[in-house]
Design an enzyme around this catalytic site. Sequence first.
Site, PDB file in Angstrom:
ATOM      1  N   HIS A 187       8.785   1.588  10.679  1.00 44.34           N
ATOM      2  CA  HIS A 187       8.527   1.644   9.063  1.00 44.34           C
ATOM      3  C   HIS A 187       9.169   3.041   8.852  1.00 44.34           C
ATOM      4  O   HIS A 187       8.949   3.854   9.384  1.00 44.34           O
ATOM      5  CB  HIS A 187       7.278   1.299   8.469  1.00 44.34           C
ATOM      6  N   ASP A 199       4.689   9.674  11.982  1.00 43.14           N
ATOM      7  CA  ASP A 199       4.224   8.384  11.235  1.00 43.14           C
ATOM      8  C   ASP A 199       5.199   7.966  10.159  1.00 43.14           C
ATOM      9  O   ASP A 199       4.902   8.563   9.012  1.00 43.14           O
ATOM     10  CB  ASP A 199       2.905   8.603  10.657  1.00 43.14           C
ATOM     11  N   GLU A 234       4.796   0.151   4.897  1.00 37.22           N
ATOM     12  CA  GLU A 234       3.769  -0.134   5.606  1.00 37.22           C
ATOM     13  C   GLU A 234       2.442   0.606   5.439  1.00 37.22           C
ATOM     14  O   GLU A 234       1.334  -0.083   5.554  1.00 37.22           O
ATOM     15  CB  GLU A 234       4.417   0.501   7.107  1.00 37.22           C
ATOM     16  N   GLU A 235       2.591   1.503   4.698  1.00 41.45           N
ATOM     17  CA  GLU A 235       1.325   2.582   4.574  1.00 41.45           C
ATOM     18  C   GLU A 235       0.182   2.009   3.791  1.00 41.45           C
ATOM     19  O   GLU A 235      -1.056   2.289   4.033  1.00 41.45           O
ATOM     20  CB  GLU A 235       1.657   3.951   4.006  1.00 41.45           C
ATOM     21  N   GLU A 260       5.010   2.907  16.295  1.00 45.13           N
ATOM     22  CA  GLU A 260       4.303   3.687  15.497  1.00 45.13           C
ATOM     23  C   GLU A 260       3.648   5.115  15.688  1.00 45.13           C
ATOM     24  O   GLU A 260       4.174   5.368  16.665  1.00 45.13           O
ATOM     25  CB  GLU A 260       2.829   2.755  15.404  1.00 45.13           C
ATOM     26  N   HIS A 333      -1.077  12.062   8.172  1.00 46.89           N
ATOM     27  CA  HIS A 333      -0.953  11.915   6.894  1.00 46.89           C
ATOM     28  C   HIS A 333      -1.067  13.267   6.322  1.00 46.89           C
ATOM     29  O   HIS A 333      -1.444  12.857   5.034  1.00 46.89           O
ATOM     30  CB  HIS A 333      -2.077  10.671   6.241  1.00 46.89           C
TER      31      HIS A 333
END
EC number: 3.4.-.-
Length: 970
Positions: A187, A199, A234-235, A260, A333
């Site tokens: 993604h 990510d 995706e998140e 991922e 994140h």
Amino acid sequence: MTTADSNSSATRGSHEMADGSNRVPNDEPYHRKSPESCENANFFVRAMRASFGYRKTSLTILVFLSVIATVLLSYYDSSLEFSVSLPTDKSESKILDHSWDVLQEIARDEHTYASEANDRVHDYLEDIIGFLVDKKSYMEYDNDLNNTHSFLRQTAPSTVTYYESNNLIVRINGSDPELPALLLSAHYDSVPSSFGVTDDGMGIASLIGILNYFSAKQTSQPARTIIINFNNNEEFGLYGALAFLSHPWFKQIKYFLNLEGTGAGGKAILFRGTDYGFAKYFKNVRFPYASSLFQQAFSARLVHSETDYKYYAELGHLRGLDLAFFRPRDMYHTAKDNIANVNKKSLWHMLSSTIDFTNGVVGGEIDLDVEAKQKEAAAFTSIFNYFFVVPMTFVFGVNVLLMVLVPLVSLISLALIFAHRKWSVSLVTFFKFPLSFILSIFLLDNFSSWFVVSVNNFLPNSSAGIIALTYFSFFVLANYLLLNGINLLFWKFKGTRHDEKLVVILQISFMFWVSLIWSTANIAKSQFNGEHSGEFLLTLLYILQAAGGVFGLLCWLFKRSRTVHTNNQELEPLLEHAVEEGYGAHVEQEGHISSSASSAISVNVIESPPPTKHYSYDWSIQFLFIVPISSFLSYNYGWLILEGLKKTLQESATSEYLVFRALKLLAVVVAVPYLPFIFKVNRIVFLVTIFLFVYGLGAIVISEPFTEANPLKLRFLQTIDLDNSPKSNLVSASGRANSSIAEILRDLPSVKESETEVVCNAKADGMTICNYEGLNPHLAPGTKNAQDLLSVKVLSNSSSSINYPFGMLSGKFEIRAEKNRECRLSFREDTGGKRSSGVVKTVVVYKNDLKNSNKVNAMKAPEGFSQDDYGNFVYKNMTGISDLKLNKLDWNRPYRIGVEWVASLDDSDTQPTLKVSVDCYWAEIGQIAEKGKIVDRIPAYTELLHYSPNYVTWANLDQGLVNVKKSVLV
């Protein structure tokens, strides 16, 4: 009395002990040989005895070597620097360099779905894809921007989601169209607070690398079709993968590899696989790094996140693998997931694994193509770049065999030994290790709770190794003191014919056997689905422990005997090297007796004396069976799972509890192989262990749990509630309780200047949330105030319906959110102060002008998703819809929504109304021009980033950074 009788009596008397027994005293020679005979022994024999005899020095050296080797080999196995090498091939180097350039461009700024930067990344990737696809005639490209792959579907209980997809999809057509296709997926969106390097920028860059590889002149057309999905969003729901399930190309696919990132750099690990049949092809990877321990952790929900793997496997029914970065989670994140914290080797590890795995699958037909094999979960691991995988049915079969065979061999051996070898084990010897082991665990648990957790409960975040070392030292010391203390207190009851080492080995083997029964039962109960695939480690540890125990019993059973003649020519068989003390006994008295003598000697005693030295070498084989490999396996895989879990203690008190449990378990399991030999270790080991324990105590007290390298992770959300008068503008910061959140917020310049109060409230599971009045955001150009950001207009009010109280009530409304892509609606009935959820049965997302749309009759609409004559999306769920999530690509188009609902019947004379709460989210970070000035879009967030201590990182609390709320009655 004759002279002979007198001589016999004199001789007998000289050997009579004070207690009347006929034993030879320790200070009297037993052999007729002179004491110098041992001194003249062959130098090689003496060197062998000195090096490999069961001596404290020999054992101590092996213990230290085992500990050092365990740590160093584990570090090598997990190290990116030592276990992965950059490509030497020019074409591969060129591919890596280009992928690295792509990664740098993707991660130039935060690029969540609800940001203009997301569009920039989409367009950038589209340009690269178009250029590469044009190189080969059998490559083609499709863009979901044609809106043919939007969906409206239930994504959670009572929650329906509308999503517009803009995935980028490439198909590399294979030379054999009969072969099912392989899907490669990653993604390209990030969360609002992260640059998304790991990510999932590395996954996207790896897919570009794959395209580069197959578009190169030297690469021929693959036999199998490859489909590559560069998916979005995706998140916050895995929506890109979910949308792809309805793409026409999806029907070709049978296998997938998902890329991922749930950490920030390091090595990419294979942590999930649908089945053994497909997982075995990961053996083609040049630098395999894998562990099904993570597969079990995900199944147990120890990790609170998901990947696209979920939808591909569960809804798409594909066979596939999940390859991801997994540490460190505190940078996951956050803004620290950036280029500065990764390097090319990390990217190359994922990229090379993707190239190798893809080549291994697409080169031709594989067994899964022609055989309708049932999906069978796999247990897998890697050691030093070697990949091992077995089906769970194999693990189950081995476990059953071990559970039957090992006890059978052990019991038969014990029966023969006790019957013929006269091995006596006293109650003290039998019970002291179980007592010591249980008491040591009890003490360790209390030491952890009453000292470590109370003094520094967040320390695993930065210094999990210190805690593990302290726990290990404590547990070893506790067992050492307890076992030797019991020996000291009950020395009179200590049996003379026993082997303490062997007894402990057998007892530990029994504990593993009981654990294996529990594990095997769980494997069968789960129907071999992988929920216990990480427990193959227990099988390996039991094999090693049981091998040491069975070997010890066989040595007892087949030990060569020597015969001692008495004065009346009777023969007395004796166990070589171990008569009184038994096989393997640890005797180290000084004297002149040679226990290695093998000839029969004529003496006037019934029993031989205890040997002064024990030169048996079979102990070393036991040690090598049990200690080095068990120690490495326990430490390596225990530390691996701890690396993946330790940062989760910042997410809840439950996770903190699990992390400390994992630390204690790691310490105990690593220590267990050494415990059988703890009676014999040199005092140096004891002193070193004390030193490590004392060092650990000091480090626990003074070490900081949060550092720049291991930061405190806090979460941000600014909420503007337009229903309040005046409107409220609250900044919320969430994190673990007692983690100094309030102090950080009170030190902000805006808080101090405005004298704003910071109010903190405890939340569930050890969390806390602090609020304060924040700086006003500037989210969209041309908006003067917050009211301009969000407006809700009721177009058709249900209060005017003539169907109440016997029919459906309906309403339509329009939401205008400036420069916005994401909103969430919550439906609650509002009747006389009473509110209930689940009353909405049908929602409609209008795609065209409302004037051209007819009312949707809920009685005619089918259950689930449908479209009306005008292309509007309809979803009906008679069990009730409480929430509707909206995701659109057009920044300026309003949301037009219709609802049909059933009011509850009560005695109220007031006609019910439906309360619709609207929450819209903005996530764009950076600056904007306003009134001729350049200002921060979200100054409250920018201020936190700028003024927070360097040991703090910030992540988003919700799907956006700013939430504007408004409610209406329909």
